[in-house]
Design an enzyme around this catalytic site. Sequence first.
Site, PDB file in Angstrom:
ATOM      1  N   ASP A   1       0.852  -1.178   0.000  1.00  0.00           N
ATOM      2  CA  ASP A   1       0.000   0.000   0.000  1.00  0.00           C
ATOM      3  C   ASP A   1       0.885   1.224   0.000  1.00  0.00           C
ATOM      4  OD1 ASP A   1      -2.634  -0.765   0.001  1.00  0.00           O
ATOM      5  OD2 ASP A   1      -2.564  -1.360   2.110  1.00  0.00           O
TER       6      ASP A   1
ATOM      7  N   ASP B   1     -13.776  18.335  10.025  1.00  0.00           N
ATOM      8  CA  ASP B   1     -13.158  17.183   9.355  1.00  0.00           C
ATOM      9  C   ASP B   1     -12.023  16.648  10.235  1.00  0.00           C
ATOM     10  OD1 ASP B   1     -11.928  15.397   7.750  1.00  0.00           O
ATOM     11  OD2 ASP B   1     -11.809  16.693   5.991  1.00  0.00           O
TER      12      ASP B   1
ATOM     13  N   PHE C   1     -16.575  12.612   4.777  1.00  0.00           N
ATOM     14  CA  PHE C   1     -16.003  11.960   3.597  1.00  0.00           C
ATOM     15  C   PHE C   1     -16.532  10.533   3.508  1.00  0.00           C
ATOM     16  CE2 PHE C   1     -12.877   9.378   1.448  1.00  0.00           C
ATOM     17  CZ  PHE C   1     -12.606  10.146   0.323  1.00  0.00           C
TER      18      PHE C   1
ATOM     19  N   ALA D   1     -16.381   6.927   0.923  1.00  0.00           N
ATOM     20  CA  ALA D   1     -15.631   6.317  -0.191  1.00  0.00           C
ATOM     21  C   ALA D   1     -16.402   6.447  -1.495  1.00  0.00           C
ATOM     22  CB  ALA D   1     -15.352   4.855   0.097  1.00  0.00           C
TER      23      ALA D   1
ATOM     24  N   ARG E   1     -16.551  10.402  -2.355  1.00  0.00           N
ATOM     25  CA  ARG E   1     -15.166  10.865  -2.427  1.00  0.00           C
ATOM     26  C   ARG E   1     -15.041  12.376  -2.277  1.00  0.00           C
ATOM     27  NH1 ARG E   1     -12.089   7.502  -6.996  1.00  0.00           N
ATOM     28  NH2 ARG E   1     -10.326   8.431  -5.949  1.00  0.00           N
ATOM     29  N   MET E   2     -15.911  12.960  -1.446  1.00  0.00           N
ATOM     30  CA  MET E   2     -15.712  14.373  -1.072  1.00  0.00           C
ATOM     31  C   MET E   2     -16.378  14.622   0.272  1.00  0.00           C
ATOM     32  SD  MET E   2     -18.209  16.219  -3.800  1.00  0.00           S
ATOM     33  CE  MET E   2     -19.904  15.789  -3.990  1.00  0.00           C
ATOM     34  N   SER E   3     -16.016  15.717   0.866  1.00  0.00           N
ATOM     35  CA  SER E   3     -16.635  16.078   2.126  1.00  0.00           C
ATOM     36  C   SER E   3     -16.912  17.581   2.085  1.00  0.00           C
ATOM     37  CB  SER E   3     -15.702  15.730   3.278  1.00  0.00           C
ATOM     38  OG  SER E   3     -14.543  16.529   3.193  1.00  0.00           O
TER      39      SER E   3
ATOM     40  N   ASP F   1      -8.573  -6.009   3.112  1.00  0.00           N
ATOM     41  CA  ASP F   1      -7.352  -6.658   2.627  1.00  0.00           C
ATOM     42  C   ASP F   1      -7.429  -8.176   2.781  1.00  0.00           C
ATOM     43  OD1 ASP F   1      -6.073  -4.366   1.900  1.00  0.00           O
ATOM     44  OD2 ASP F   1      -5.062  -4.101   3.827  1.00  0.00           O
TER      45      ASP F   1
END
Lengths: 678, 568
Positions: free
Chosen positions: A302, A339, A373, A375, A378-380, A518
């Site tokens: 990663d 945030d 936020f 996934a 993809r913004m906050s 994962d």
Amino acid sequence: MKSKKINIWQSKFILPAVRDSVKKLHPLAMARNPVMFVVELVTVMTTLIVVSDIFTGRNFLFNLQISLWLWFTIIFANFAEALAEGQGRAQAESLKKNRSESTAKRLGPGGQSEVISALKLKKEDTIILEDGDTIPGDGDVIEGTALIDESAITGESAPVIRESGGDRSGVTGGTRVLSGKLKVRITANPGESFLDQMIQMVESAKRQKTPNEKALNVLLIALTIVFVVVVVTLKYFAGYMGVGVTVSVLIALLICLMPTTIGGLLPAIGIAGMDRLLRYNFIATSGRAVEASGDVDVVLMDKTGTITLGNRMATEFIPLHEENEKELIDAALLSSLADDTPEGRSIVVLAKEKLGMRGGDIRAPEGAVFIPFSAEARMSGIDWNGRKIRKGSLESIKEFVAAHGTPITDRVEKIVAGIATEGSTPLLVAENEKILGAIRLKDVLKEGISGRIAKLRQMGIKSIMITGDNPLTAATIAAEAGVDDFVAEAKPSTKLELIRRYQGMGHLVAMIGDGTNDAPALAQADVAVAMNAGTQAAREAANIVDLDSNPTKLLDIVEIGKQILITRGALTTFSVANDVAKYFAIVPAIFIAQYPQLKVLDIMNLTSQKSAVLAAVIFNAVIIPLLIPLALRGVRYRPSSATALLRRNLLIYGLGGLVLPFIGIKLIDMIISLLKMV
Amino acid sequence: MTLNDWLCILLLPIILIILAFGLGEFMAKVFSGTRTFLTPVIAPVEQLLYRLFGVDEKEDMSWKTYALSLVIFNIVGIAALFILQAIQGMLPFNPQKFGAVRWDTAINTAISFGTNTNWQAYSGEQTMSYLTQMLGLSVQNFLSAAIGMAALVAVIRGFIRKTSAAIGNFWVDLTRSILYVLLPLVIILSLLLVSQGVVQTLSGSVTAQTLDGGRQIIAVGPVASQEAIKEIGTNGGGFFNANSAHPFENPTPFTNFLEILGLLLIPAALPFTFGAMLKNRRQGIAIFAAMLILYLGGLSIFAANEMHGNPLLEKAGVTSGLNMEGKEVRLGIVNSVLFAHSTTVTSCGAVNSMHDSMMPLGGLILMFNMAIGEVIFGGVGVGLIGMLCYAILTMFLAGLMIGRTPELMGKKLELFEMVMALVIILTPAILLLLLSGIAISTNTGLSSLGNSGPHGLSEIIYAFASTAGNNGSAFAGLNANTIFYNLTTSLAMLAGRFSTIIPALAIAGSLAGKKIVPASTATFPTNGLLFVIMLVSVIIVVGALTFFPVFTLGPFLEHLLLMTGKTF
């Protein structure tokens, strides 16, 4: 990196090992090691010969000495194994010291808690942990957040946060809660935790032989069979030539030819490999994985957390138009106040600095709605007073402003591309339909990471970086870190697909992971290393757990895996090469009385026939304890080309193995005649 | 040494390399099913044969099916040859009116020719009818060689294929070996031999008036054709008992050269075939190099000993220091040494001189060549199989020493491959020691000995090394046509053959099912110098460790005793 090496050369380890090595003479215990079992069998035969010599009044001193040295050969081999076991046990004990004494507060079905001994905990039990409690077993946090001191296991003094959900929910038995309250579901029965599994792998009786060990054992057994045939038929060939050979001399020849050195040290090498893993704070759940790690030629890493420090920092505000810089900073600040991500906090810090608002406590305005936020989006951002401020990736903001009918201008794309090509992440800020500008989020490489990746390449291992970033950002970081390849805009399923693809091409893939998503990829990888701090799912899918949760330590696993294999190969070569000198000692000794011409083969010019046979047997026995340190430490591995590595090991263990016994046997022969042993 | 000697020694490797390379490339095409210049002529015949025998050319066999087809085919051939010998008295083409062959000799001969050994306990021209020679022995000469090649091709496929359950079609490989490779080469060599005066006729014998007025019956027959397949197929069974020492089999130094070349040709070409099929020609060259090093190394020790000759005769003033005993004057030392060495490194076993009469250390080299399992070029197909097994062993150790689980040419070597490779390498060696041990310690075994002392030991070791290695050459001096030796050598030949081929096909099946690990800087290149050196060392060390005591007691002790003036 810390390595808790235990000095094995102290009486508290040696004495029990001596005792164990005698205990291990039990035929059932010996049967696990076919080569040494044959040695024991014929040693019993020589002993019987000595006994019959005594009763029939023959001179038994020579046979007695042979017999004794053969017993020593076995005991020395057992000693090596016992010593490695002792070292492993001590290593493991030091890890689980705290656990046995602890108690646990178990949550009953009615919700009441009862205090029980930690040993009585079962899988699926739920326990309560509070300030100062020692965590009684491996588990998963299902509720709460707490600060945990893991120094007992990792040696790292800085406490870590463990919380429910997310990727930091695993707790390990033996660690301590510093502050906070946790509800933890226990994930392993006593005796089944990772540590207990590891302890089994350093106890030879419970240890499974690894595939390579089995194949090597077959080679050693085949050599043994050949030498048995050679020695048995030799009696008849000699008989035809009019030479009588005694059984004890034939047995001496057999033991000298058999690969006793590697046969005796083989279990110790495997156990010592596990010991080394423990010393580096790894827990392996299969020996196979450790062996395979020496073969790994592709590593998936990663980007975040492995190559870069987890957090990207805001370093610059780039307004779309010079004149509205303040507007951009204001909007960025406003949208980031609530945030809690590291990025969000770094934006606040940078904005305050730019606006000259040192210190000052700024609160989010009343009535504001924060959009956290996610996934998917993809913004906050924040909704307040009719203002809809959003920050996010180019794609997400594009979608957001498109809803207001605003297209993305070339200028915006240019700014975004400009930031991205420099290896940073652009974060666009928009208010309603208007794009204000971008924030530059910069990735910071972990210290020393490029050196480690270069070392991986030297070992012939290809490193592949995986990131959700866009290709441009990914490429820059990849170049900076020196990885061989990267995959950008990766989704959680990308890792699994990638592993499958590389495996399909014949590669052996290692992967480091910690998150629940994962787990499928970890289960697929040949060598799967889970961070101890990771989720339970990740840890169960993995075959190696890193107690330090330090992803760059993969290198150490690879080195340990390679060392185990090299040590096996080197000692096998050494053991077989030794046979040449032993032939030159014993064969002339058998025939020289009848055929003095064979003196030409006695190139060591040994004192007498008996002394020659005895010297070879003694050399064969004492070489085992002399090699124990090497077996336990492992042959050094230096990253270099395979040819260079092989040439070096062949010179040392092949050529060395050829020459050394000539010198050794000669010296022992001189001592024998000095002491008048025969 | 004469100019001719030097020419032979220098030209042989050069011509061999050139021809072997070309033939190797050609065979790679044949076995991959690619078009060659012979295809237009042979393909129709090939198709006809498939239709005739109902072979489905497209069928891809698992290793078990492949092995089963091969073993059944081989055993049926052996049985047929046995029956033919039993009833030859009732069959035509028997001008000398030979009756049935004695049962134990017949079993021995059937197995011997069926396993590509061609150990001859009998004397050809006094035992076998022409029909037996041509329909039985010559046919088996082709088939046993073709079976060896088919087995090798399957093993090569094991290395090439990835995650495949099949290793090819036995019937196709067998047919192609015969039609495209063996037959054309045999035709060429036969014609060359006939041009030099090798006999080819179906009449019984020729009666000649000798100079002193006596009558001499001279055996003749279809010699040239059997001679050619004898070398090309590394069979070695001669038409005459004297084999290639007989002037009708090997009349001139030129035929001698041709025959040496013929028996080395296919075994030397197969490494190149391997490299070409693997698409890694350097790999083929590396294996060829290992074989050539062992070949030339042994040859120089051997030749030096023969040239130096027998010190006792020299002392007596008899010879000029050359060991001419047991050698044909028209061929001389170098031609005899080259032939003897070549025939024992390949599992051919044809002889043009009496190996029994070589100097002791020369005999040691010959025995070593066979005892390590016929891998220095070796028998057609099986030689390279043996060599690949030594490569597996080598790479097992080399792989460990570079810190990887062992692999060879991208294929992981695990428990199964190790077991099978060790069976292939060690079974003949173990059998050699055990059977020799039995022979040397029983009266039945000892009663056949022509000599005593270390030389007697050498005779027995040689016989079993030759049969277990499927070589077939004889040391002479040992009367092997007894029930004891016929049966024990039969066992050695069967084991030597099938303990190689069946495990080899098992390896092929296992390897074909595996992935191919791509090479990286951490992979040890198996086509470089270090690999060649290590492979050669492993072969010498394995041979030395197994045979140190017997070789010491046999040929080496004989050499030492000879130096002190004692002979046997």
